[in-house]
Design an enzyme around this catalytic site. Structure first.
Site, PDB file in Angstrom:
ATOM      1  N   THR A   1       0.632  -0.977   0.291  1.00 26.33           N
ATOM      2  CA  THR A   1      -0.222   0.393   0.144  1.00 26.33           C
ATOM      3  C   THR A   1       0.808   1.467   0.504  1.00 26.33           C
ATOM      4  O   THR A   1       1.479   1.279   0.704  1.00 26.33           O
ATOM      5  CB  THR A   1      -1.140  -0.250   1.290  1.00 26.33           C
TER       6      THR A   1
ATOM      7  N   TYR B   1      -1.303   0.315  10.153  1.00 29.94           N
ATOM      8  CA  TYR B   1      -1.747  -0.555   9.265  1.00 29.94           C
ATOM      9  C   TYR B   1      -0.771  -0.268   7.888  1.00 29.94           C
ATOM     10  O   TYR B   1      -0.153  -1.167   7.564  1.00 29.94           O
ATOM     11  CB  TYR B   1      -2.889   0.292   7.843  1.00 29.94           C
TER      12      TYR B   1
END
Ligand code: UDP
Length: 327
Positions: A117, A141
């Site tokens: 990501t 995350y």
């Protein structure tokens, strides 16, 4: 036909990857614990219900299907939740991925495509992010995904596991054939939340902050169509099959859209009013995440064909209205 283990194959991106893999001559084996995925999204190959934290189950599935490669999508991926529950993110994402990687090595399955990501970059003063930009994640995350990238590097040195790592920006849209689409419960992502609000399924959309240092004060993101995204994944798999070295690729269009831009486009595409109000900033949000994706274009030959805001919202809206969205 060669089998590919697709973790998170019952989820949004994983199910679209399964569709394209099956159209490209592979058998996608969807491995999913259904914590956020849906069994009826598994339409293109076998389904194996299992958790990445369950090594015994993972071994069973590798033994049964003997996959030639892994596409690893399964992860917890909500920024707000990651800020509230970092332990959950480290355990689930990092420990789960480590189990998967070790099991793949055990079964000599050494081609690995990983869904990382842009959140691994963190905030970088609004510069366009390239694969060589520093990684300074702002939340658990992004940090958990960066850690998995590091683990892949270590296993390459020790075991010859080769990986293609995709750092993607914001994924949107749905299968243009309408077979599958985005469906999270609870839904937190901007476009589906907005479509829900337009449809009257929720009170309205809250814009998380209008006091950022951007032209209209709202955060800026780079949106890529899910079909273009999974197309890059199949190219990444072929890249490894051709014997190329491990590589990291950003996937985005290089175009930034603010939250208010997306609201405006949604109103135009749906021809409806978007009910929204202004709220406070959301913890963990970066101001601006925009990709430089030259490398994927040059080296993988990636050509996004559906990633205009209009097309992404059109496909998401079609899916939303198809009646398959609510379960
Ligand atoms: N956003 C918002 N309201 C919402 C959901 C998202 O204002 O209900 C904003 C969010 O703050 C971010 C952008 O929309 O700036 C995209 O958020 P999303 O959760 O879709 O993806 P993320 O960028 O967190 O991966």
């Amino acid at each position: 036909m060669s089998r590919v283990l697709v973790t998170g194959g019952a989820g949004y991106i994983g199910s679209h990857a399964c569709k394209l893999l099956s159209q490209s001559g592979y058998v996608p084996v969807a491995y999913d614990n259904l914590s956020t995925g849906w069994e009826d999204a598994v339409k293109f190959g076998p389904f194996e219900n299992g958790d990445l934290l369950d090594r015994v189950r993972l071994r069973e599935v590798f033994e049964t299907h003997k996959p030639i490669a892994v596409m690893h999508f399964a992860a917890l991926s909500q920024v707000g939740e990651a800020v509230e529950k970092p332990g959950l993110y480290w355990r689930n994402n990092v420990c789960g991925s480590l189990n998967l990687i070790e099991t793949a090595v055990e079964f000599d399955c050494l081609d690995f495509v990983f869904s990382s990501t842009c959140a691994t970059y963190g905030d970088q003063d609004g510069v366009t992010l390239t694969e060589d930009s520093d990684q300074q994640p702002l939340n658990a995350y992004g940090a958990s995904k960066r850690a998995i990238e590091d683990i892949l590097g270590d296993f390459e040195v020790s075991h010859g596991l080769r990986s293609v790592i995709f750092r993607y920006f914001n994924v949107a849209g749905a299968d243009p054939d309408g077979e599958i689409g985005e469906h999270h419960r609870p839904e937190t992502h901007l476009i589906p939340v907005m479509l829900d609000a337009i449809d009257g399924n929720r009170d309205g959309l809250t814009v998380f902050g209008t006091d950022y240092d951007t032209p209209d004060g709202t955060c800026i993101r780079d949106y890529v169509h899910v079909m273009d995204l999974v197309d890059a994944h199949v190219s990444g798999l072929k890249w490894l099959e051709r014997g190329n070295d491990s590589r990291v690729f950003n996937l985005g269009t290089g175009n930034g859209f603010s939250v208010l831009d997306v609201i405006k486009s949604s109103g135009i595409v749906t021809n409806k009013e978007v009910p929204y109000s202004i709220g406070p900033r959301r913890n963990g949000d970066c101001v601006k995440l925009v990709s430089g994706s030259e490398r994927a274009r040059k080296e993988l030959g990636w050509r996004p064909t559906r990633s205009t805001m209009k097309e992404m919202i059109t496909d998401a809206w079609r899916w939303h209205q198809s009646g398959q969205y609510e379960k």
